[in-house]
Scaffold this active site. Sequence first.
Site, PDB file in Angstrom:
ATOM      1  N   GLY A  77      -0.272   4.305   0.178  1.00  0.00           N
ATOM      2  CA  GLY A  77      -1.101   5.418   0.660  1.00  0.00           C
ATOM      3  C   GLY A  77      -0.275   6.244   1.636  1.00  0.00           C
ATOM      4  CB  VAL A  78      -1.288   8.916   4.010  1.00  0.00           C
ATOM      5  CG1 VAL A  78      -0.599   9.821   5.001  1.00  0.00           C
ATOM      6  CG2 VAL A  78      -2.100   9.714   3.006  1.00  0.00           C
ATOM      7  CB  ILE A  79      -0.442   4.679   6.794  1.00  0.00           C
ATOM      8  CG1 ILE A  79      -1.412   5.620   7.515  1.00  0.00           C
ATOM      9  CG2 ILE A  79       0.234   3.737   7.790  1.00  0.00           C
ATOM     10  CD1 ILE A  79      -2.561   4.928   8.234  1.00  0.00           C
ATOM     11  N   GLY A 133       0.822  -1.208   0.000  1.00  0.00           N
ATOM     12  CA  GLY A 133       0.000   0.000   0.000  1.00  0.00           C
ATOM     13  C   GLY A 133       0.856   1.257   0.000  1.00  0.00           C
ATOM     14  CG  HIS A 177      13.419  37.917   1.762  1.00  0.00           C
ATOM     15  ND1 HIS A 177      13.367  36.976   0.747  1.00  0.00           N
ATOM     16  CD2 HIS A 177      14.715  38.314   1.858  1.00  0.00           C
ATOM     17  CE1 HIS A 177      14.585  36.823   0.243  1.00  0.00           C
ATOM     18  NE2 HIS A 177      15.417  37.623   0.903  1.00  0.00           N
ATOM     19  CB  ALA A 184      -6.155  13.615  13.976  1.00  0.00           C
TER      20      ALA A 184
HETATM   21  P1  FAD Z   1      -9.325   7.000  17.233  1.00  0.00           P
HETATM   22  O1  FAD Z   1      -8.139   7.867  17.333  1.00  0.00           O
HETATM   23  O2  FAD Z   1      -9.164   5.660  16.602  1.00  0.00           O
HETATM   24  O3  FAD Z   1      -9.889   6.851  18.706  1.00  0.00           O
HETATM   25  C1  FAD Z   1     -10.970   6.064  19.007  1.00  0.00           C
HETATM   26  C2  FAD Z   1     -10.870   5.651  20.447  1.00  0.00           C
HETATM   27  O4  FAD Z   1     -12.097   5.058  20.826  1.00  0.00           O
HETATM   28  C3  FAD Z   1      -9.784   4.629  20.724  1.00  0.00           C
HETATM   29  O5  FAD Z   1      -9.060   5.003  21.859  1.00  0.00           O
HETATM   30  C4  FAD Z   1     -10.570   3.346  20.989  1.00  0.00           C
HETATM   31  O6  FAD Z   1      -9.910   2.474  21.882  1.00  0.00           O
HETATM   32  C5  FAD Z   1     -11.834   3.907  21.599  1.00  0.00           C
HETATM   33  N1  FAD Z   1     -13.005   3.034  21.534  1.00  0.00           N
HETATM   34  C6  FAD Z   1     -13.491   2.328  20.482  1.00  0.00           C
HETATM   35  N2  FAD Z   1     -14.607   1.664  20.826  1.00  0.00           N
HETATM   36  C7  FAD Z   1     -14.843   1.976  22.123  1.00  0.00           C
HETATM   37  C8  FAD Z   1     -15.843   1.606  23.047  1.00  0.00           C
HETATM   38  N3  FAD Z   1     -16.851   0.807  22.717  1.00  0.00           N
HETATM   39  N4  FAD Z   1     -15.767   2.103  24.290  1.00  0.00           N
HETATM   40  C9  FAD Z   1     -14.759   2.924  24.653  1.00  0.00           C
HETATM   41  N5  FAD Z   1     -13.795   3.310  23.824  1.00  0.00           N
HETATM   42  C10 FAD Z   1     -13.830   2.843  22.570  1.00  0.00           C
HETATM   43  N6  FAD Z   1      -4.291  11.657  10.913  1.00  0.00           N
HETATM   44  C11 FAD Z   1      -3.902  12.934  10.760  1.00  0.00           C
HETATM   45  O7  FAD Z   1      -4.749  13.830  10.736  1.00  0.00           O
HETATM   46  N7  FAD Z   1      -2.579  13.266  10.650  1.00  0.00           N
HETATM   47  C12 FAD Z   1      -1.601  12.335  10.670  1.00  0.00           C
HETATM   48  O8  FAD Z   1      -0.423  12.656  10.571  1.00  0.00           O
HETATM   49  C13 FAD Z   1      -1.975  10.981  10.825  1.00  0.00           C
HETATM   50  N8  FAD Z   1      -1.036  10.015  10.874  1.00  0.00           N
HETATM   51  C14 FAD Z   1      -1.417   8.713  11.092  1.00  0.00           C
HETATM   52  C15 FAD Z   1      -0.424   7.748  11.155  1.00  0.00           C
HETATM   53  C16 FAD Z   1      -0.762   6.423  11.380  1.00  0.00           C
HETATM   54  C17 FAD Z   1       0.316   5.387  11.453  1.00  0.00           C
HETATM   55  C18 FAD Z   1      -2.148   6.073  11.568  1.00  0.00           C
HETATM   56  C19 FAD Z   1      -2.543   4.669  11.841  1.00  0.00           C
HETATM   57  C20 FAD Z   1      -3.131   7.051  11.491  1.00  0.00           C
HETATM   58  C21 FAD Z   1      -2.771   8.373  11.244  1.00  0.00           C
HETATM   59  N9  FAD Z   1      -3.738   9.382  11.145  1.00  0.00           N
HETATM   60  C22 FAD Z   1      -3.357  10.675  10.953  1.00  0.00           C
HETATM   61  C23 FAD Z   1      -5.177   9.105  11.281  1.00  0.00           C
HETATM   62  C24 FAD Z   1      -5.655   9.454  12.676  1.00  0.00           C
HETATM   63  O9  FAD Z   1      -4.907   8.729  13.625  1.00  0.00           O
HETATM   64  C25 FAD Z   1      -7.140   9.148  12.801  1.00  0.00           C
HETATM   65  O10 FAD Z   1      -7.840   9.813  11.777  1.00  0.00           O
HETATM   66  C26 FAD Z   1      -7.667   9.618  14.152  1.00  0.00           C
HETATM   67  O11 FAD Z   1      -6.989   8.991  15.216  1.00  0.00           O
HETATM   68  C27 FAD Z   1      -9.164   9.328  14.257  1.00  0.00           C
HETATM   69  O12 FAD Z   1      -9.643   9.833  15.452  1.00  0.00           O
HETATM   70  P2  FAD Z   1     -10.896   9.213  16.183  1.00  0.00           P
HETATM   71  O13 FAD Z   1     -11.002   9.945  17.462  1.00  0.00           O
HETATM   72  O14 FAD Z   1     -12.047   9.181  15.261  1.00  0.00           O
HETATM   73  O15 FAD Z   1     -10.526   7.684  16.444  1.00  0.00           O
HETATM   74  P1  AMP Z   2      -4.798   4.308   2.022  1.00  0.00           P
HETATM   75  O1  AMP Z   2      -6.224   3.848   1.877  1.00  0.00           O
HETATM   76  O2  AMP Z   2      -4.540   5.730   1.602  1.00  0.00           O
HETATM   77  O3  AMP Z   2      -4.219   4.011   3.373  1.00  0.00           O
HETATM   78  O4  AMP Z   2      -3.957   3.445   0.985  1.00  0.00           O
HETATM   79  C1  AMP Z   2      -3.948   2.036   0.945  1.00  0.00           C
HETATM   80  C2  AMP Z   2      -3.401   1.593  -0.416  1.00  0.00           C
HETATM   81  O5  AMP Z   2      -3.218   0.166  -0.411  1.00  0.00           O
HETATM   82  C3  AMP Z   2      -4.344   1.906  -1.581  1.00  0.00           C
HETATM   83  O6  AMP Z   2      -3.664   2.746  -2.488  1.00  0.00           O
HETATM   84  C4  AMP Z   2      -4.652   0.536  -2.180  1.00  0.00           C
HETATM   85  O7  AMP Z   2      -4.723   0.580  -3.587  1.00  0.00           O
HETATM   86  C5  AMP Z   2      -3.475  -0.324  -1.716  1.00  0.00           C
HETATM   87  N1  AMP Z   2      -3.771  -1.776  -1.709  1.00  0.00           N
HETATM   88  C6  AMP Z   2      -4.890  -2.383  -1.246  1.00  0.00           C
HETATM   89  N2  AMP Z   2      -4.820  -3.741  -1.403  1.00  0.00           N
HETATM   90  C7  AMP Z   2      -3.603  -4.013  -1.977  1.00  0.00           C
HETATM   91  C8  AMP Z   2      -2.915  -5.224  -2.406  1.00  0.00           C
HETATM   92  N3  AMP Z   2      -3.447  -6.435  -2.276  1.00  0.00           N
HETATM   93  N4  AMP Z   2      -1.679  -5.107  -2.963  1.00  0.00           N
HETATM   94  C9  AMP Z   2      -1.108  -3.877  -3.098  1.00  0.00           C
HETATM   95  N5  AMP Z   2      -1.707  -2.715  -2.720  1.00  0.00           N
HETATM   96  C10 AMP Z   2      -2.928  -2.765  -2.171  1.00  0.00           C
END
Ligand code: FAD
Ligand code: AMP
Length: 475
Positions: A190-192, A188, A451, A327
């Site tokens: 994508g961003v991650i 993948g 600047h 986020a």
């Molecule tokens: P979450 O952060 O997933 O929080 C949900 C919380 O609810 C969790 O603590 C979970 O345990 C809890 N929960 C779930 N069900 C229950 C329940 N029934 N009872 C009690 N608690 C519960 N976004 C950005 O904007 N910038 C970035 O740079 C960025 N980098 C990322 C890098 C990585 C590696 C990953 C994986 C994600 C990244 N994201 C980034 C995405 C971002 O982390 C998510 O969009 C964001 O955390 C979503 O926030 P949320 O509060 O909806 O959910």
């Molecule tokens: P994102 O949804 O931005 O986190 O990106 C995930 C990426 O994974 C997308 O660009 C998908 O096209 C890619 N992807 C999903 N399934 C597969 C797979 N089986 N092999 C290679 N890439 C994949």
Amino acid sequence: MSRKFDVIVIGGGPAGYVAAIRAAQQGLATACIDAWLNRDGRPAFGGTCLNAGCIPSKALLESSELYHRARVEFANHGIGVGHLELDLGQMQSRKAKIARQLSGGIEGLFKANQVTGFFGYGHLLPDNKVRFTPHDGAAELLEAEHVVLASGSTPVELPMVPFDSDRVVDSWGALDFATVPERLGVIGAGVIGLELGSVWARLGAKVTILEALDEFLPMADAQIARDAQRQFKQQGLDIRLGAKVQDAEVSQAGVRLKYEDTQGGHELAVDKVVVAVGRRPFTQELLDPLAGVDINERGFVEVDDECRTTALNVWAIGDCVRGPMLAHKGSEEGVMVADLIAGKTAEVNYDVIPSIIYTAPEIAWVGQTEQQLKEAGARYKVGTFNFAASGRAQAMDQGAGLVKVIADAESDQILGVHICGPLAGELIGEAVVAMEFQASTEDLQRTIHGHPTLTEAVHEAALSADRRAIHAINR
Ligand code: FAD
Ligand code: AMP
């Protein structure tokens, strides 16, 4: 007897904890229930963002970038560092400490705002009752006028490459490697996938990214995506497009990934694999079927533009509802919902949500891409400016990349800003403010930029939309 609140938020990630703080600021008696447990068994507010996403990934991106620059770029500045050593243990502890501090900060903010925090699971029952089950204790019944669901998302697993917490990991696992893998496969682009691939490539891994789609970063402006792809290639990041992973063989020796592209079947031998093929909404154990909250066919909680679910006075925000999984998008929804519950008017401007990829170069954009505008048949104008002509970027040794400003051909209103280059994620902030105020390129053109700064590149790109750039030849 159940404890009563005005608002109960289920989920303490950036959507949920922000909603809780805002609701409390509005004078509402608010509780926030969060189930997150870190690897050491410690509960922590902050959700994916703080514990396994945005913050730990940015901590490692920063550390790995410094290491990489010391290894590759310092000599160009005339700095010799002798023997360079990588202490991954220290790098990882620093990352963990940042997350711990910030999560502790949320607990402090809860106390200061009088939000009652609960560690454990929340389960929505009919009539806005919530069953709270602590991690180590008996369940308790809570109730509230309003319930906000903010349960977030979880990584998508590929059935043919299942996670095993060792050789095949999700993004959280990839943030926790104790040693640098010699050969790392990322599924993948994508961003991650790009961010995590960058971390380990900078620390010395041979990284190969397999991406099923033929196009690189299709959600970004095509010109910006092309520029970024060229820079990644120059850096030695091996990104294979049109590569569909079909199977994996895991053994003591490593993982053999089998993938197909237009040329046929291929194998890739690696030591570890990060599966980064997207995230899906997480709503497991969240809802009683009689609570009246609809989940759509893709697993998202169904909401309207104001984040109201199908159940009265039940709202849902963040990754568990439609829209980009970011986020800041969830946090804005949290603020909106809290304000609406308090009887204020509020809305989220979904057209002006910035996207940022924290690679080097960073990639950031807001608004519409040129290909989207072309497809819509819009009349638009484009201004670009290369960082090569920016004194600040050159001083930083980061003269690659560009800023692109797109505006309506008649009204001059800015429709999109796209950046690939140094600190693009910071620079995009100016564009977001401008677009929030429906600014024109003329507004940006007439705004004085310090600047030498990188923001001058945004200024020049805006000037260039009217062929008025000073530090570039207007064609
Ligand atoms: P979450 O952060 O997933 O929080 C949900 C919380 O609810 C969790 O603590 C979970 O345990 C809890 N929960 C779930 N069900 C229950 C329940 N029934 N009872 C009690 N608690 C519960 N976004 C950005 O904007 N910038 C970035 O740079 C960025 N980098 C990322 C890098 C990585 C590696 C990953 C994986 C994600 C990244 N994201 C980034 C995405 C971002 O982390 C998510 O969009 C964001 O955390 C979503 O926030 P949320 O509060 O909806 O959910
Ligand atoms: P994102 O949804 O931005 O986190 O990106 C995930 C990426 O994974 C997308 O660009 C998908 O096209 C890619 N992807 C999903 N399934 C597969 C797979 N089986 N092999 C290679 N890439 C994949």
